[in-house]
Design a protein around this motif. Structure first.
Motif, mmCIF file in Angstrom:
data_model
loop_
_atom_site.group_PDB
_atom_site.id
_atom_site.type_symbol
_atom_site.label_atom_id
_atom_site.label_comp_id
_atom_site.label_asym_id
_atom_site.label_seq_id
_atom_site.Cartn_x
_atom_site.Cartn_y
_atom_site.Cartn_z
ATOM 1 N N ASN A 1 -52.116 -47.683 -18.494
ATOM 2 C CA ASN A 1 -53.353 -47.007 -18.890
ATOM 3 C C ASN A 1 -53.932 -46.342 -17.641
ATOM 4 N N GLU B 1 -63.570 -50.615 -22.087
ATOM 5 C CA GLU B 1 -64.450 -49.569 -21.527
ATOM 6 C C GLU B 1 -65.015 -48.690 -22.642
ATOM 7 N N GLU C 1 -57.251 -58.417 -23.275
ATOM 8 C CA GLU C 1 -57.706 -58.058 -21.933
ATOM 9 C C GLU C 1 -59.063 -58.698 -21.674
ATOM 10 N N ALA D 1 -61.317 -59.700 -15.989
ATOM 11 C CA ALA D 1 -60.091 -59.540 -15.199
ATOM 12 C C ALA D 1 -59.709 -58.071 -15.025
ATOM 13 N N ILE D 2 -60.452 -57.162 -15.671
ATOM 14 C CA ILE D 2 -60.062 -55.745 -15.635
ATOM 15 C C ILE D 2 -60.600 -55.078 -14.375
ATOM 16 N N SER E 1 -55.751 -56.746 -14.231
ATOM 17 C CA SER E 1 -55.235 -56.948 -12.873
ATOM 18 C C SER E 1 -53.776 -57.425 -12.834
ATOM 19 N N VAL E 2 -52.965 -56.901 -13.759
ATOM 20 C CA VAL E 2 -51.529 -57.193 -13.693
ATOM 21 C C VAL E 2 -50.935 -56.408 -12.535
ATOM 22 N N LEU F 1 -50.672 -54.451 -20.469
ATOM 23 C CA LEU F 1 -51.379 -53.173 -20.430
ATOM 24 C C LEU F 1 -51.962 -53.097 -19.018
ATOM 25 N N VAL F 2 -51.490 -52.103 -18.272
ATOM 26 C CA VAL F 2 -51.719 -52.080 -16.827
ATOM 27 C C VAL F 2 -52.603 -50.898 -16.459
ATOM 28 N N GLY G 1 -54.878 -50.170 -12.884
ATOM 29 C CA GLY G 1 -54.715 -49.756 -11.487
ATOM 30 C C GLY G 1 -53.273 -49.697 -11.001
HETATM 31 P P1 PGA Z 1 -56.435 -53.158 -14.558
HETATM 32 O O1 PGA Z 1 -56.841 -52.516 -15.972
HETATM 33 O O2 PGA Z 1 -54.951 -53.411 -14.602
HETATM 34 O O3 PGA Z 1 -56.818 -52.135 -13.536
HETATM 35 O O4 PGA Z 1 -57.210 -54.431 -14.427
HETATM 36 C C1 PGA Z 1 -56.256 -52.946 -17.160
HETATM 37 C C2 PGA Z 1 -56.816 -52.177 -18.331
HETATM 38 O O5 PGA Z 1 -58.023 -51.871 -18.331
HETATM 39 O O6 PGA Z 1 -56.087 -51.832 -19.283
#
Ligand code: PGA
Length: 254
Positions: free
Chosen positions: A9, A99, A167, A171-172, A213-214, A232-233, A235
């Motif tokens: 993503n 988001e 998610e 942790a995002i 944060s994967v 679902l990744v 950054g």
């Molecule tokens: P992140 O985002 O890997 O940067 O934590 C994941 C996401 O919002 O799908």
């Protein structure tokens, strides 16, 4: 056995030149045999979809959008329809990312309509769910997972072309990953809720990605959990080497 599904993503990042370089990097760097073990997709900003679809042709890398509206066309300034996403070369769409829930107030009925419209148009859907830190600390994780699932899932909606992305909002983008045990616990709960809403066959088939944060160095352990079927990744999907590291992690996971 559920095949892993790793999607990047990109959110509102990169310009077209950077995006093309990233896709080149993925095409060149994905390890031999990845297609048999992992489904891979990238989800760029909307205006990049058509040019990247051309570049991705024949690569087996999927192309997803990050959002869509539920109407096919009309006076909805600023929106994009599932039919337009298909026209751009997309095969899937992320719906209900935290988001979108947090900054754009998306919830309930709107999300169900979006998922229904995307599926009816022929897109696959990644449907995002997950609790905030305050909800986790208040002991509401399971209640939130259940609510988010029931907003969309039900006898009137088939999960055949739906992937769930769990998610946890805390942790995002924070660098704070759920531990593999926390992820497994939430995923197992999620699957048990799907079994209640549908049945055990549907629950056993549906893929549940973990997001938050994967990175290459935690991907293998997270996806080694029995109910974690991919990632679902955010950054770490913006650099080819990082994203490829996560896909390699999936290939080694189980
Ligand atoms: P992140 O985002 O890997 O940067 O934590 C994941 C996401 O919002 O799908």
């Amino acid at each position: 056995m559920r095949k892993f599904y790793v999607a990047g993503n990109w959110k509102m990042n990169l310009n077209l030149a950077e995006a093309k370089a990233l896709v080149d990097g993925l095409k060149q760097g994905l390890p031999a045999g990845w297609q048999s073990k992992v489904d891979v997709a990238v989800c760029p900003p909307a205006y990049m979809l058509a040019p990247l679809a051309a570049q991705l042709k024949g690569s087996n890398i999927g192309l997803g959008a990050q959002n869509c509206y539920f109407e096919p066309k009309g006076a909805f300034t600023g929106e994009i329809s599932p039919q337009m996403l298909l026209d751009a070369g997309c095969d899937s769409v992320i719906i209900a990312h935290s988001e979108r829930r947090q900054y754009f107030g998306e919830a309930g009925d709107l999300l169900k309509k979006k998922v229904q419209a995307a599926l009816a148009a022929g897109l696959k859907v990644i449907y995002c769910i997950g609790e905030t830190l305050a909800e986790r600390e208040a002991g509401k994780t399971e209640a939130v997972i259940s609510k988010h699932l029931r907003e969309v899932c039900g006898p009137d909606l088939s999960l055949d072309n739906v992937t769930i992305a769990y998610e946890p909002v805390w942790a995002i983008g924070t660098g704070k990953t759920a531990t593999p045990a926390q992820a497994q616990e939430a995923h197992a709960f999620c699957r048990s809720e799907i079994a209640k809403i549908y049945n055990t066959n549907v629950a056993a088939k549906v893929r549940i990605q973990y997001g938050g944060s994967v990175k290459a160095d935690n991907a293998c352990e997270l996806m080694g959990q029995p109910d974690v079927d991919g990632a679902l990744v955010g950054g770490a999907s913006l650099k080819a080497a990082d994203f490829i590291g996560i896909i390699k992690g999936a290939m080694e996971a189980r």
